[in-house]
Scaffold this motif. Sequence first.
Motif, PDB file in Angstrom:
ATOM      1  N   ALA A  38       0.855  -1.189   0.000  1.00 50.90           N
ATOM      2  CA  ALA A  38       0.000   0.000   0.000  1.00 50.90           C
ATOM      3  C   ALA A  38       0.887   1.234   0.000  1.00 50.90           C
ATOM      4  CB  ALA A  38      -0.901   0.003   1.230  1.00 50.90           C
ATOM      5  N   THR A  39       0.643   2.142  -0.935  1.00 50.23           N
ATOM      6  CA  THR A  39       1.449   3.356  -1.045  1.00 50.23           C
ATOM      7  C   THR A  39       0.623   4.577  -0.679  1.00 50.23           C
ATOM      8  OG1 THR A  39       0.849   3.609  -3.375  1.00 50.23           O
ATOM      9  CG2 THR A  39       2.871   2.403  -2.900  1.00 50.23           C
ATOM     10  N   GLY A  40       1.293   5.586  -0.142  1.00 53.60           N
ATOM     11  CA  GLY A  40       0.647   6.864   0.132  1.00 53.60           C
ATOM     12  C   GLY A  40       0.460   7.635  -1.166  1.00 53.60           C
ATOM     13  N   TYR A  41      -0.408   8.638  -1.128  1.00 48.57           N
ATOM     14  CA  TYR A  41      -0.674   9.428  -2.336  1.00 48.57           C
ATOM     15  C   TYR A  41       0.603  10.081  -2.876  1.00 48.57           C
ATOM     16  CZ  TYR A  41      -5.651   8.899  -1.462  1.00 48.57           C
ATOM     17  OH  TYR A  41      -6.902   8.374  -1.274  1.00 48.57           O
ATOM     18  N   GLY A  42       1.478  10.496  -2.000  1.00 53.80           N
ATOM     19  CA  GLY A  42       2.725  11.119  -2.439  1.00 53.80           C
ATOM     20  C   GLY A  42       3.711  10.133  -3.031  1.00 53.80           C
ATOM     21  N   THR A  43       3.478   8.859  -2.779  1.00 53.42           N
ATOM     22  CA  THR A  43       4.362   7.802  -3.269  1.00 53.42           C
ATOM     23  C   THR A  43       3.887   7.222  -4.588  1.00 53.42           C
ATOM     24  OG1 THR A  43       4.887   7.223  -0.994  1.00 53.42           O
ATOM     25  CG2 THR A  43       5.377   5.572  -2.639  1.00 53.42           C
TER      26      THR A  43
END
Length: 160
Positions: free
Chosen positions: A112-117
């Motif tokens: 799971a990645t963050g929006y910035g990632t």
Amino acid sequence: MKKINLIIISILVLLSCKTRTNTPVVKYQPVVLDYAGLFSKSQKDSLSQKIITYETISTNEICVYTIDSLPKNTAVHSHATTLANTLGVGKKEKDNGLLILISKYDRDIAIATGYGTEQLISDYDCKNVIDNTMVPHFKKGDFFQGTIEAIDALIILWQE
């Protein structure tokens, strides 16, 4: 007697004074949460050191989270996203974190990645890392090698 009182008062004053430093107090948070017992202590330490070193130079945060099995009727990716949000993986202002979830008995993995990632590491990239890096090692029972190579691959993608 006055001398002793003066010494006691001086000590109390010194003890009550707060010293200020420019060094912020950082509460350590584990970056490898191995609830499924997939890694030895030295392996957890090695994974943690790699992740912490990368965070130090980039500010990007990675968390490896292992569980025995997923909660009933829960998809692995949605559980990974929930865990990442609950744990606060990534800097709030950058949303630059990712969480690798490994569910031992379900034989399921999610990143799971963050929006910035996700601008640098797409869902497609995550699927490739899982399928081509993690799964082959996991099939051999080598969870450590699959995980450390996945972290290396994700770091490379982050830098592109």
